[in-house]
Scaffold this motif. Sequence first.
Motif: not given
Length: 331
Positions: A30-32, A35-41, A56-62
């Motif tokens: 994800a981006r922007g 991405l921040a929301a998925i990493r946090e919650g 789930v694990s999340a980043g701008e790339t796998l």
Amino acid sequence: MRIGIIGAGALGGTFAALLARAGHDVEVTARGAGLAAIREGGIRLSGGYGDAHATVSAGETLAARPDLVLVCTKAQDAATAISAHAALIDGVPVVVVQNGLDGVATAARLLPRSSCMGLLSIIAANYTEPGTVRVTTPATSYLGRGDGPADAECVEVARVLSGAVPVVAVDGFRGAQWTKLIVNMLNAVPAIVGESVQDVVDDRRLRRVVAASMREAVRVGIARGIRFGSLQGLGDRRLRLFARLPLAIGQVLPWAMRVRMGGVPNLGSTQQSLRRGQPTEIDFLNGAVVREASAAGLDAPVSRALTALVHEVERRGEPLSRERLLADVPV
């Protein structure tokens, strides 16, 4: 199974949450703010498949090589997103979950060692805010590739995914892609006027425009030698009959689709992109009809006008009036 999902928007987020709930090890890109929301919650899913909260694990790339990849970006972003992951995922089975006609071919070109398949999803889901998805209409998804029977690998991948969300392997996938393209003719008009699919189809004048775009797309597919695949109650015989009907009668097709959606407002994926201030994939929907018509030596004036109007809304940042749409589209 370790599953990588490239693009955690409405559909990517839906599949990620459901696959994680089914016990798979899921990583998403994800981006922007997303991405921040998925990493946090994590990803919060509600609606047609019940509530799910997936961490789930999340980043701008796998970050890790998966056993299976789902590409869930918008069509216009697919080549860039796949290229960014080529070194990591080439050789891994790839499922392209995307609108339009070109997704599987694009993936196969960029990932020559991967076995590439397509997934046609009729799920209606609203990406309501970063990290949050609401499924307004659950539906079976259709997996396959090419024109022939579903092969053993497609059947197996469909079985794995069906542990989380209904997926069936289908014969004649290219024809099914065209049927999905007809369904996606529901996107442009709601995006242009800024209303739900249900409100658009409830308006007699706008419903006529939607029916005209569908009929034009079917006629182009017939000219291109397509045998339409069966999904969501649509198939080759029904669509060929629809292509011969006057619009006054043909409007029953978008009306039937509207009834299937139920009462929860469905914005359509094109309008959701506009509301987020992002480019739409209209060039891969109505724009694809225009290109296929040209290849057949035909014109597609309805789709050409709708494509231009969606791009105008992109530039303006606000919807157009119903009267403007009705004046510009030759129905």
